[in-house]
Design a protein around this motif. Sequence first.
Motif, mmCIF file in Angstrom:
data_model
loop_
_atom_site.group_PDB
_atom_site.id
_atom_site.type_symbol
_atom_site.label_atom_id
_atom_site.label_comp_id
_atom_site.label_asym_id
_atom_site.label_seq_id
_atom_site.Cartn_x
_atom_site.Cartn_y
_atom_site.Cartn_z
ATOM 1 N N LEU A 91 0.962 -0.786 0.204
ATOM 2 C CA LEU A 91 -0.110 0.142 -0.010
ATOM 3 C C LEU A 91 0.636 1.232 0.321
ATOM 4 C CD1 LEU A 91 -2.375 1.364 0.463
ATOM 5 C CD2 LEU A 91 -2.645 1.233 2.798
ATOM 6 N N ILE A 92 1.263 1.283 0.723
ATOM 7 C CA ILE A 92 2.500 2.304 0.920
ATOM 8 C C ILE A 92 3.396 2.507 0.075
ATOM 9 C CG2 ILE A 92 4.765 3.298 2.060
ATOM 10 C CD1 ILE A 92 4.219 2.127 4.336
ATOM 11 N N ALA A 93 3.532 1.089 -1.318
ATOM 12 C CA ALA A 93 4.741 1.344 -1.993
ATOM 13 C C ALA A 93 3.818 1.930 -3.263
ATOM 14 C CB ALA A 93 5.521 0.090 -2.726
ATOM 15 N N GLY A 94 2.420 1.713 -2.760
ATOM 16 C CA GLY A 94 1.819 2.490 -4.538
ATOM 17 C C GLY A 94 1.090 3.846 -4.105
ATOM 18 N N ILE A 95 1.267 4.063 -2.593
ATOM 19 C CA ILE A 95 0.719 5.527 -2.920
ATOM 20 C C ILE A 95 2.200 6.191 -2.788
ATOM 21 C CG2 ILE A 95 1.070 7.215 -0.695
ATOM 22 C CD1 ILE A 95 -0.534 5.085 0.430
ATOM 23 N N GLU A 102 4.671 5.350 -4.951
ATOM 24 C CA GLU A 102 4.133 5.309 -6.732
ATOM 25 C C GLU A 102 3.318 7.013 -7.386
ATOM 26 O OE1 GLU A 102 2.845 3.143 -11.034
ATOM 27 O OE2 GLU A 102 1.540 2.738 -9.058
ATOM 28 N N PHE A 103 1.910 7.321 -7.028
ATOM 29 C CA PHE A 103 1.339 8.527 -7.330
ATOM 30 C C PHE A 103 1.977 9.460 -7.461
ATOM 31 C CE2 PHE A 103 -1.341 7.501 -3.939
ATOM 32 C CZ PHE A 103 -2.039 8.656 -3.234
ATOM 33 N N VAL A 104 2.781 9.431 -6.052
ATOM 34 C CA VAL A 104 3.911 10.350 -5.912
ATOM 35 C C VAL A 104 5.023 10.838 -6.248
ATOM 36 C CG1 VAL A 104 5.455 11.133 -3.840
ATOM 37 C CG2 VAL A 104 3.002 10.370 -3.119
ATOM 38 N N TRP A 105 5.611 9.873 -6.413
ATOM 39 C CA TRP A 105 6.437 9.612 -7.606
ATOM 40 C C TRP A 105 5.890 10.738 -8.848
ATOM 41 C CZ3 TRP A 105 6.882 7.892 -11.761
ATOM 42 C CH2 TRP A 105 6.657 5.445 -12.561
ATOM 43 N N ALA A 106 4.635 10.311 -9.428
ATOM 44 C CA ALA A 106 4.553 10.430 -11.017
ATOM 45 C C ALA A 106 3.839 12.179 -10.727
ATOM 46 C CB ALA A 106 3.097 9.695 -10.967
ATOM 47 N N THR A 107 3.939 12.132 -9.812
ATOM 48 C CA THR A 107 3.445 14.027 -9.052
ATOM 49 C C THR A 107 4.225 14.547 -9.435
ATOM 50 O OG1 THR A 107 0.978 13.616 -7.994
ATOM 51 C CG2 THR A 107 1.949 15.500 -7.515
ATOM 52 N N GLY A 108 5.295 14.398 -9.121
ATOM 53 C CA GLY A 108 7.247 14.695 -9.079
ATOM 54 C C GLY A 108 7.499 15.299 -10.568
ATOM 55 N N TRP A 131 0.032 -2.601 -7.194
ATOM 56 C CA TRP A 131 0.678 -0.743 -6.810
ATOM 57 C C TRP A 131 -0.040 -0.329 -8.367
ATOM 58 C CZ3 TRP A 131 5.062 -0.610 -10.429
ATOM 59 C CH2 TRP A 131 5.945 0.711 -10.212
ATOM 60 N N THR A 132 0.457 -0.902 -9.697
ATOM 61 C CA THR A 132 -0.238 0.036 -10.503
ATOM 62 C C THR A 132 -1.575 0.386 -10.585
ATOM 63 O OG1 THR A 132 -0.537 -1.993 -11.854
ATOM 64 C CG2 THR A 132 1.585 -0.715 -11.970
ATOM 65 N N GLY A 133 -2.284 -0.097 -9.759
ATOM 66 C CA GLY A 133 -3.586 0.123 -9.449
ATOM 67 C C GLY A 133 -3.369 1.232 -8.590
ATOM 68 N N ILE A 134 -2.895 1.420 -7.691
ATOM 69 C CA ILE A 134 -3.317 1.692 -6.570
ATOM 70 C C ILE A 134 -3.111 3.900 -7.165
ATOM 71 C CG2 ILE A 134 -2.091 3.280 -4.043
ATOM 72 C CD1 ILE A 134 -2.429 -0.007 -3.056
ATOM 73 N N GLY A 135 -1.066 3.374 -7.805
ATOM 74 C CA GLY A 135 -0.312 4.480 -8.971
ATOM 75 C C GLY A 135 -1.674 5.423 -9.872
ATOM 76 N N ALA A 136 -1.844 4.530 -10.794
ATOM 77 C CA ALA A 136 -3.131 4.596 -11.420
ATOM 78 C C ALA A 136 -3.867 5.731 -11.486
ATOM 79 C CB ALA A 136 -3.584 4.124 -12.402
ATOM 80 N N ILE A 138 -11.265 -0.036 -11.245
ATOM 81 C CA ILE A 138 -9.772 -0.520 -10.759
ATOM 82 C C ILE A 138 -10.372 -0.599 -9.057
ATOM 83 C CG2 ILE A 138 -7.756 0.944 -10.348
ATOM 84 C CD1 ILE A 138 -7.945 2.261 -13.359
ATOM 85 N N VAL A 139 -10.671 -0.342 -8.650
ATOM 86 C CA VAL A 139 -10.835 -0.201 -7.175
ATOM 87 C C VAL A 139 -11.089 -1.475 -7.017
ATOM 88 C CG1 VAL A 139 -11.128 0.546 -5.135
ATOM 89 C CG2 VAL A 139 -10.822 1.950 -6.943
ATOM 90 N N GLY A 140 -12.342 -2.010 -7.659
ATOM 91 C CA GLY A 140 -13.392 -2.955 -7.620
ATOM 92 C C GLY A 140 -11.587 -4.217 -8.128
#
Length: 109
Positions: free
Chosen positions: A11-15, A17-23, A66-71, A97-99
Amino acid sequence: MSTSTAWIVLLIAGILEFVWATGLKYSEGFTKLWPSVFTLITMGISFYLLSLSMKVLPVGVSYTVWTGIGAVGAIVIGVLVFKEPLSLMKLVFLGMIVGGILGLKFVES
């Protein structure tokens, strides 16, 4: 590492992922120093945590979650921070995706 700990790490890794995508967006193609440094650091931590979770969880489940959380996170950040449009169909597909993420979590548990 226990299975429940692996899920928390994932979960932390997925979070992250979208943090670095924002960066990555703020780095403007790695032309801005500090956003680029931030992106690379969070990217490294995210990959490392993903690899730790894969010691316990199956690779297909780990990577997909991981990719789902990031997406999902990237879309939410896009709407809230970058004022990207949100349509009913986007919400429907986000729900799918969440489902899928939840389904994989419960099937694997």
